[in-house]
Design an enzyme around this catalytic site. Structure first.
Site, short mmCIF file in Angstrom:
data_model
loop_
_atom_site.label_atom_id
_atom_site.label_comp_id
_atom_site.label_asym_id
_atom_site.label_seq_id
_atom_site.Cartn_x
_atom_site.Cartn_y
_atom_site.Cartn_z
N LEU A 117 -53.02 39.21 -71.44
CA LEU A 117 -51.81 38.44 -71.18
C LEU A 117 -51.54 37.40 -72.26
O LEU A 117 -50.50 36.73 -72.22
CB LEU A 117 -51.90 37.72 -69.83
N PHE B 142 -52.96 26.85 -75.82
CA PHE B 142 -51.72 26.48 -76.49
C PHE B 142 -50.62 26.26 -75.45
O PHE B 142 -49.95 25.22 -75.45
CB PHE B 142 -51.32 27.57 -77.49
N ASN C 4 -57.54 43.33 -81.57
CA ASN C 4 -58.91 42.93 -81.26
C ASN C 4 -59.31 43.35 -79.84
O ASN C 4 -60.46 43.78 -79.60
CB ASN C 4 -59.07 41.41 -81.40
N LYS D 255 -48.84 37.21 -84.80
CA LYS D 255 -50.27 37.46 -84.94
C LYS D 255 -50.94 37.64 -83.57
O LYS D 255 -51.82 38.48 -83.41
CB LYS D 255 -50.95 36.33 -85.71
N ASP E 110 -58.88 31.73 -73.36
CA ASP E 110 -57.63 31.00 -73.57
C ASP E 110 -57.85 29.95 -74.65
O ASP E 110 -58.92 29.33 -74.71
CB ASP E 110 -57.17 30.33 -72.27
N TYR F 281 -41.17 37.53 -80.92
CA TYR F 281 -41.73 37.90 -79.63
C TYR F 281 -41.37 39.34 -79.27
O TYR F 281 -42.25 40.13 -78.89
CB TYR F 281 -41.21 36.94 -78.56
N ASP G 118 -59.48 32.01 -79.39
CA ASP G 118 -58.18 32.54 -79.82
C ASP G 118 -58.32 34.05 -80.01
O ASP G 118 -59.20 34.52 -80.74
CB ASP G 118 -57.76 31.88 -81.14
#
Length: 569
Positions: free
Chosen positions: A315, A278, A341, A333, A275, A387, A300
């Protein structure tokens, strides 16, 4: 012949003398063997000069196991005599407790903690027989453990009580072992019991401080720590290595992710959370930070990472409109590069991966309720597109990796979810209404309030994600509650539950806000055997209680409006 023999004998006698004189050693004193008395005198001289004591301050100690006599100071001799008296008291206590005579006991061997145990003759004979049967230790790296602090004289005089403590500890271990998750292999279960019993027996030889440390470590490895955010204690099961799964949860410090971590930890798996905080909050997982099965990596997902895992729950992504609209490029992104990734990681380590997609991929739907076969109605350039389209591309990548690289994938399309640990400033319907009603502030509705939503409790969603991950169905699955409410009716419902004096006010409608949203969960029922169990009323009761605690701690919370906003701590 006699003269010749006499000459040879004289030569043997005179030869060493002549050699000494010839080589120049005639001035060296002849060395003679020191008598034991002289050695002892030299030892006393050395000790006296080193410690600054007189010879009279020392006396001979008892003969040791190596048949040598130690030189003790008077203080050490008095301490050893006191130790002998304590040992005699221990023998008296054991004799009175067991109804045996002093002659029935003898000194046992010195243990690893430099204490001598008192054994009955029967126990000594049994231990000697056991030593004869056991193979010698072939370890070359064995080292003597450091000396531990000496126990108090009182602890030495209550040796008889230690047997009762060990027996009680054995009973506790037996109970704890029975509470642990059942292992299918009977031999492993037996081995676990034997190890627990051995640990309990050795536990009795520790001092009070060491016993407390062992107890605390044992407790912390079997449960969570109560915190303000998660006050309830959650027990963790024990799993053998070949049943324990290494699981990665991206966004695991967020609202849904932290509840998923709770479920996985209680099952006994090894959980790693990634995590960047953010929108996630460290307090959501603080109750697991101590646990040996839990790991936290501040990272990240838009950057690659190398880990060894068996399952990946992906998630990571802001989910509320104000938060994902705050930095729409970063949102895209996260959904695209982050998913890419994680898919690369899943491909490399051959892990199964689950993507948490969203009902937002349906946009403003023209089909109601929405089945998984519906392609959606999305504005690709609207404020929600970062989104909506990001998740649609993420789904495309999931199935591209499945088809091209045989990656095992799962996709969950999540509908509106609520529950404890929601961010109080996420700007969503449930959190805004509850925060406003608890503070008796106006409850704001954007639009006329006729738009509909369906709300599921977070525990139902976690159960659905878990069932989907561990099932065989690999196509998208809707996870949501079919119970549908208009936003206006839902606001009135929360106002009545909180007994609030708030007024319901109406503000202009947000752009591209869906007019209706309700999941068709027939696929979930058929393929993974899932449907929601918690009613909206029960879920709201838990959520209202949670936000009441948060509000009491914060003093005041200002709800977030419909526009883009950065998450507050």
């Amino acid at each position: 012949l006699l003269v010749l023999m006499f000459g040879v004998m004289c030569g043997y006698i005179l030869l060493p003398v002549l050699l000494v004189q010839h080589l120049g050693f005639e001035d060296l004193p002849m060395q003679t063997a020191l008598k034991p008395l002289d050695v002892r005198e030299q030892g006393l001289d050395a000790l006296s000069s080193f410690n600054g004591k007189k010879k009279n301050d020392y006396q001979e100690g008892p003969i040791t196991n190596f048949h040598t006599r130690r030189i003790l100071s008077n203080d050490d001799a008095a301490e050893e005599q006191k130790s002998d008296e304590v040992r005699e008291q221990g023998v008296d206590a054991l004799s009175s407790f067991n109804g045996k005579k002093k002659n029935d006991y003898q000194e046992g061997p010195i243990t690893n903690f430099h204490t001598r145990r008192i054994l009955s003759n029967d126990d000594a004979a049994e231990e000697q027989k056991s030593d004869e049967k056991s193979p010698p230790d072939e370890s070359e790296d064995e080292k003597t453990p450091p000396d531990l602090p000496k126990e108090s004289e009182e602890s030495a005089s209550i040796d008889s009580e230690k047997e009762d403590e060990v027996a009680e500890k054995e009973d506790e271990v037996a109970v704890e072992t029975s509470e642990v998750a059942v292992v299918s292999d009977g031999e492993e279960s037996t081995q676990k019991s034997v190890q627990s019993l051995a640990a309990a027996i050795s536990f009795g030889s520790l001092n009070e401080v060491e016993q407390r440390i062992v107890e605390d470590r044992d407790i912390l490895s079997r449960q969570s720590i109560p915190t303000a955010t998660s006050p309830q204690i959650m027990k963790t099961a024990f799993l053998p290595d070949h049943h324990r799964t290494k699981i990665l949860v991206t966004g695991g410090a967020g609202f849904v992710g932290s509840h998923l971590v709770d479920k996985l930890m209680m099952e006994g798996h090894e959980v790693t959370v990634i995590d960047n905080f953010f929108t996630g909050q460290k307090k959501n997982i603080a109750h697991w930070l101590h646990h040996p099965n839990f790991s936290l990596v501040v990272h990240d997902v838009t950057e690659p990472i190398q880990l060894e895992v068996d399952q990946i729950y992906h998630l990571a992504c802001p989910a509320s409109p104000p938060h994902y609209q705050y930095n729409p490029v970063k949102t895209i992104k996260t959904s695209t590069m982050g998913t890419l990734n994680m898919l690369g990681l899943a491909k490399r380590v051959r892990a199964r991966m689950l993507l948490t997609s969203t009902s937002e991929i349906y946009g403003d739907p023209q089909v109601h309720p929405q089945p998984e076969s519906y392609w959606g109605n999305v504005n690709t350039i609207g404020p929600r597109a970062c989104y909506d389209e990001g998740k649609r591309v993420a789904e495309t990548m999931m199935y591209s990796y499945r088809n091209q690289n045989n990656v095992d994938v799962r996709v969950a399309r999540i509908f509106n979810t609520f529950g404890p640990r929601m961010h109080p400033n996420d700007g969503r319907v449930v959190s805004n209404f509850i925060i406003q009603s608890l503070q008796n502030k106006d409850m704001t509705i954007y639009g006329e309030g006729q738009q509909t939503r369906s709300f599921q409790y977070v525990s139902d969603l976690v159960d659905g994600l878990h069932a989907l991950m561990n099932g065989d169905y690999d196509m998208p699955v809707n996870l949501g509650n079919p119970d549908e409410y208009s936003v206006k009716d839902f606001a009135t419902y929360i106002k009545d539950m909180t007994e609030s004096k708030s007024e319901i006010t109406f503000l202009p409608k947000s752009q591209d806000d869906p007019s209706q949203r309700r999941p068709d969960i027939s696929t979930a029922k058929k393929q993974i055997g899932w449907e929601p169990k918690v009613t909206v009323k029960e879920g709201l009761e838990h959520t209202i209680a949670y936000f009441s605690r948060v509000l009491k701690e914060a003093g005041e919370i200002i709800p977030t409006g419909p526009g883009a906003a950065k998450p507050e701590a």
